[in-house]
Write a protein that holds these residues in place. Structure first.
Motif, mmCIF file in Angstrom:
data_model
loop_
_atom_site.group_PDB
_atom_site.id
_atom_site.type_symbol
_atom_site.label_atom_id
_atom_site.label_comp_id
_atom_site.label_asym_id
_atom_site.label_seq_id
_atom_site.Cartn_x
_atom_site.Cartn_y
_atom_site.Cartn_z
ATOM 1 N N ASP A 1 0.834 -0.873 0.255
ATOM 2 C CA ASP A 1 -0.024 -0.239 0.179
ATOM 3 C C ASP A 1 0.537 1.132 0.148
ATOM 4 O O ASP A 1 0.132 2.447 0.352
ATOM 5 N N SER A 2 1.741 0.917 -0.812
ATOM 6 C CA SER A 2 3.006 2.532 -1.079
ATOM 7 C C SER A 2 3.514 3.191 -2.383
ATOM 8 O O SER A 2 2.942 1.670 -3.040
ATOM 9 N N ALA A 3 3.801 3.655 -2.473
ATOM 10 C CA ALA A 3 4.942 3.946 -3.600
ATOM 11 C C ALA A 3 6.276 4.778 -3.687
ATOM 12 O O ALA A 3 6.187 5.684 -2.845
ATOM 13 N N VAL A 4 7.065 4.538 -5.041
ATOM 14 C CA VAL A 4 7.849 4.803 -5.148
ATOM 15 C C VAL A 4 7.645 5.972 -6.132
ATOM 16 O O VAL A 4 8.204 5.532 -7.333
ATOM 17 N N LEU A 5 8.283 7.336 -6.258
ATOM 18 C CA LEU A 5 8.188 8.284 -7.707
ATOM 19 C C LEU A 5 9.985 8.235 -7.741
ATOM 20 O O LEU A 5 10.364 8.640 -7.245
ATOM 21 N N TYR A 6 9.741 7.692 -9.088
ATOM 22 C CA TYR A 6 11.081 7.744 -9.835
ATOM 23 C C TYR A 6 11.249 8.900 -11.127
ATOM 24 O O TYR A 6 10.405 9.406 -11.419
ATOM 25 N N ARG A 7 12.198 9.781 -11.208
ATOM 26 C CA ARG A 7 11.862 11.068 -12.095
ATOM 27 C C ARG A 7 13.082 10.406 -13.054
ATOM 28 O O ARG A 7 15.142 10.317 -12.653
ATOM 29 N N ILE A 8 13.059 10.297 -14.088
ATOM 30 C CA ILE A 8 13.734 9.858 -15.279
ATOM 31 C C ILE A 8 14.224 11.479 -16.226
ATOM 32 O O ILE A 8 13.099 11.326 -16.936
ATOM 33 N N PRO A 9 15.547 11.138 -16.242
ATOM 34 C CA PRO A 9 15.989 12.693 -16.828
ATOM 35 C C PRO A 9 15.923 12.422 -18.060
ATOM 36 O O PRO A 9 16.548 11.459 -19.160
#
Length: 335
Positions: free
Chosen positions: A188-196
């Protein structure tokens, strides 16, 4: 008579998927050698039977002791064991590339716990159906409106995610960059990734593709019909979703199928000129849920992302992405 023009389709005597709860199984198609058979006419039927005489003239060449015990002898073999040996060799090649710090690898410090998942993700990352998927899609059933999900499940029984291109995941090119990472996530969680993304693509019309592969190991609950206790998926999290590559390729397992197992792999393409949003990053969200009981601890996973543009675009994707990564991009806090 040889009915196959390439090795991009499964042997007709291979066991076909899908797996438990229609999971994409097997995930990859490796060459196992062609099985020699003979066709025998019997009345109005045509029977296919194994060949005994001359069977050693078919298949993959492999090391084998000679009848006298010599160790420099070779023979031919075929079957799933041969394919497994090639798959194992492919995993070793990826492992050696990851551990090659002198060759520029940024993952030589991967831990012994991370390596199996990194290898699992990269093994699948370069897999594609190629033109055989389109061929099967043309005559496999069911046909007609609204039947593409069932039809592509049938194709996935034979091809899985396709034939892997191991060299593609080992090497980057001027017009392609591959990013790789590992982590863990709780239910019940999430991780955000920022892809350049490369700056040279801002507002430029060019054919481009985005490939994402998420792999994890799930605890099992044999007392629950769901069986797998951890279900992960990857989705777009930006202001304009997959704005740089917004069309999902049809020649692959469906978006419904890829989330059933423990590997989530898909390719997207785009061509229209798009103005950068999200500060020039592609935002991807890794989420976790527990569909088969209480998930006590975090689940380890590995994520591979490749971004590629057409060679004719002249955009130095690899160098531009590498430059934007000079300042480490940290994953967002779980939410």
């Amino acid at each position: 008579m040889d009915p196959f023009t390439t090795d991009d389709v499964a042997n007709i005597i291979s066991a076909m998927g899908l797996g438990f709860k229609k999971v994409v199984k097997p995930e990859l198609l490796f060459s196992g050698g062609r099985a020699p058979v003979t066709m025998v006419a019997s009345g109005e039927q045509l029977e296919v039977r194994p060949v005994n005489a001359g069977a050693r003239q078919f298949g993959l060449k492999a090391a084998k002791p000679s009848p006298a015990g010599a160790t420099n002898y070779e023979d031919f073999t075929w079957g799933t064991s041969a394919a497994t040996a090639l798959a194992t060799r492919a995993a070793h090649r990826i492992h050696d590339a990851l551990m090659d710090r002198a060759g520029g690898s940024m993952h030589a410090d991967a831990t012994i716990d991370q390596l199996p998942l990194l290898l699992k993700a990269l093994m699948v990352h370069g897999a594609r159906w190629s033109n055989k998927g389109a061929m099967l899609d043309g005559f496999f059933g069911p046909q007609g409106q609204g039947s593409h999900l069932a039809r592509r499940d049938d194709i996935a029984r034979i091809l899985g995610y396709g034939v892997p291109d191991i060299q593609r995941v080992i090497d980057c090119t001027e017009n392609r960059a591959t990013l790789l990472g590992a982590g863990s996530i709780s239910a019940d969680s999430a991780v955000l990734y920022r892809i350049p993304l490369p700056d040279g693509l801002d507002g430029v019309r060019a054919l481009r593709s985005l490939t994402t592969t998420l792999a994890w190991f799930s605890p099992m609950n044999p007392r629950h019909q769901g069986y797998r206790m951890a279900a992960l998926d990857i989705s777009a999290a930006g202001d304009d979703r997959y704005w740089m590559a917004d069309s999902r390729d049809s020649a692959q397992p469906t978006d419904k199928a890829i989330v059933r197992g423990t590997v989530c792999h898909e390719r997207r393409t785009g061509e229209d000129a798009r103005v950068f949003v999200d500060d020039g990053h592609l935002l991807l969200r890794v989420s976790c849920r527990a569909p088969a009981g209480v998930l006590a601890g975090p689940v380890p996973y590995a994520l591979a992302v490749s971004f590629e543009v057409a060679v004719g675009a002249g955009i130095q994707v690899y160098e531009q992405v590498r430059a934007r990564l000079a300042v480490p991009v940290r994953a967002g806090a779980p939410s």
